[in-house]
Design an enzyme around this catalytic site. Structure first.
Site, PDB file in Angstrom:
ATOM      1  CE1 TYR A  24      -3.702   2.470   0.318  1.00  0.00           C
ATOM      2  CE2 TYR A  24      -2.425   3.394   2.122  1.00  0.00           C
ATOM      3  CZ  TYR A  24      -3.459   3.483   1.220  1.00  0.00           C
ATOM      4  OH  TYR A  24      -4.258   4.597   1.211  1.00  0.00           O
ATOM      5  CB  SER A 106      -2.701  12.030   6.718  1.00  0.00           C
ATOM      6  OG  SER A 106      -3.784  11.573   5.937  1.00  0.00           O
ATOM      7  CD  GLN A 127      -4.175  15.451   3.510  1.00  0.00           C
ATOM      8  OE1 GLN A 127      -4.262  14.692   4.470  1.00  0.00           O
ATOM      9  NE2 GLN A 127      -4.947  15.328   2.452  1.00  0.00           N
ATOM     10  CE1 TYR A 129      -6.275  13.102   0.046  1.00  0.00           C
ATOM     11  CE2 TYR A 129      -6.714  12.295   2.259  1.00  0.00           C
ATOM     12  CZ  TYR A 129      -5.972  12.259   1.103  1.00  0.00           C
ATOM     13  OH  TYR A 129      -4.935  11.376   0.982  1.00  0.00           O
ATOM     14  CB  THR A 155      -4.690  16.803  -0.701  1.00  0.00           C
ATOM     15  OG1 THR A 155      -3.557  16.798   0.175  1.00  0.00           O
ATOM     16  CG2 THR A 155      -4.450  15.815  -1.830  1.00  0.00           C
ATOM     17  NE  ARG A 164      -4.010   5.096  -4.947  1.00  0.00           N
ATOM     18  CZ  ARG A 164      -4.232   5.941  -3.966  1.00  0.00           C
ATOM     19  NH1 ARG A 164      -4.361   5.486  -2.727  1.00  0.00           N
ATOM     20  NH2 ARG A 164      -4.324   7.237  -4.211  1.00  0.00           N
ATOM     21  CE  LYS A 251       1.087  16.092  -0.769  1.00  0.00           C
ATOM     22  NZ  LYS A 251       0.498  15.019  -1.609  1.00  0.00           N
ATOM     23  CG  HIS A 275      -1.846  11.602  -4.190  1.00  0.00           C
ATOM     24  ND1 HIS A 275      -2.592  12.628  -3.664  1.00  0.00           N
ATOM     25  CD2 HIS A 275      -2.003  10.564  -3.328  1.00  0.00           C
ATOM     26  CE1 HIS A 275      -3.181  12.219  -2.551  1.00  0.00           C
ATOM     27  NE2 HIS A 275      -2.825  10.975  -2.324  1.00  0.00           N
TER      28      HIS A 275
END
Length: 383
Positions: A24, A106, A127, A129, A155, A164, A251, A275
């Site tokens: 991950y 985060s 940070q 989102y 972000t 992914r 970001k 990212h």
């Protein structure tokens, strides 16, 4: 194993971590072309070797938003950092504070903002989102303000999650994921003892505080997936600029026009970032995108960059390409997973040693001298 360089921590972390966590952290999106390009393109940046320049006294300090830091490095926001070492965000924040550099927490950390702030004697950066749940955004933003967060890192490059492909194979997601993760944990007893048994709660601290109930890995995947907002635009975010009076970084910038939009939005800085190669596979590497962006907005914005940075030499390369500072992501989590706070402290010491060596061999005495003038070959005059 012997840790002689910053890059040794990746293999040490691979040995210690259950595969679902290692992959991950280590993986990217799609065929991982951008992930690979981040490293390869940065490695191709050549510097001018100079001699007899008298670089005995070196200044590695950086100044951002009126504050001085010992190194031009921030520890980047990495989701689930607390799964890589016992209360991992706390340990990483302490290592950053000891070196007097920023730790950026985060949104989807294991430890809550309150826990990290209470265990660290220096202000952290936070940070956030872009999410559909505006109530959560307002709530966590207020908590960050109340706890004295030094800057907001917003972000914007994740309106949808990247593809992914490692995750279903590793057990992070996919069929029978939970039982596969349990089996992996048993087969990695050092991690199971340190984090699995003694690193609890395995929670999403900021989200749990907002929801008023415990959350876990399934919530991490499900809640985030349901809350990404592909319809968001700059005008939808103005309320955040209005509510946050401190320094704000945008970001996820790879395009000159987006950098100019960030300036118009009222940002104080940007992070040139893809990212970590985890979003649009085939996007420009950060090293390739950075020079044009720096040329366009460096006089107006503080520019940070991440992507492919593994060594102190890489930090110097990013600065020479136009960055004012560098965010360190995977590299510090590999070290954290290997040896906790001491691992991150040792990593930062190795990076500083690398940077000092690079400065002497390029004939620079201060980071203020590290710019396009030290680039060689195809990158000479990049800005």
């Amino acid at each position: 194993m012997i840790i002689a360089s910053p890059t040794d921590y990746r293999e040490a972390a691979r040995r210690k971590l259950p595969p679902f966590l290692f992959h991950y952290l280590d993986g990217g999106s799609g065929a991982e072309q951008t992930l690979s390009a981040n490293v390869a393109d940065l490695n191709q940046v050549a510097l001018r070797q100079r001699v007899l320049k008298g670089s005995e006294t070196l200044d590695l300090s950086a100044e951002w938003f009126g504050l001085k830091y010992n190194l031009p490095i921030c520890l980047a926001p990495v989701g689930l950092t607390g799964m890589y070492a016992r209360r991992g965000e706390v340990q990483a924040a302490r290592a950053a504070a000891g070196k007097h550099i920023p730790f950026i927490q985060s949104t989807v950390s294991v430890c809550s903002l309150k826990e990290v702030a209470s265990q660290c004697d220096k202000p952290i950066w936070f940070q956030l989102y872009v999410l559909k749940d505006r109530g959560f955004m307002r709530d966590v933003l207020q908590r960050a303000k109340d706890l004295g967060a030094g800057a907001l890192v917003f972000t914007v490059d994740m309106p949808v999650p990247g593809s992914r492909y490692r995750d279903p194979h590793s057990g992070m997601s996919g069929p029978n994921a939970e039982i596969r993760r349990m089996i992996q944990a048993v087969m990695h007893p050092e991690w199971a003892w340190d984090v699995g048994l003694h690193g609890t709660p395995h929670d999403l601290g900021n989200i749990s505080t907002y929801l008023g109930k415990a959350t876990g890995l399934a919530d991490y995947i499900g809640w985030l997936g349901n809350n990404f907002d592909p319809g968001i635009s700059w005008k939808d975010l103005q309320w955040i600029r209005d509510e946050w009076q401190g320094p704000m970084l945008i970001k996820g910038i790879l395009d000159v026009e987006d950098a100019r939009d960030a300036k118009s939005f009222g940002a104080n800085g940007i992070v040139v970032s893809n990212h970590g190669g985890r979003q649009l596979d085939g996007a420009l590497s950060s090293a390739r995108a950075l020079p044009a962006i720096a040329e366009a907005v460096k006089d107006d914005l503080t520019i940070f960059a991440d992507g492919g940075v593994r060594t102190g030499l890489d930090v110097m390369r990013m600065l020479a390409l136009g960055a004012d500072g560098v965010l360190l992501g995977r590299a510090f989590v590999y070290a954290l997973a290997t040896a906790g706070q001491k691992g991150v402290e040792n990593l930062l010491a190795l990076l500083e040693k690398d940077m000092r060596t690079t400065m002497v061999l390029t004939g620079t005495k201060s980071l203020r001298e590290v710019d396009s003038s030290i680039l060689a070959g195809d990158h000479a005059g990049a800005r």
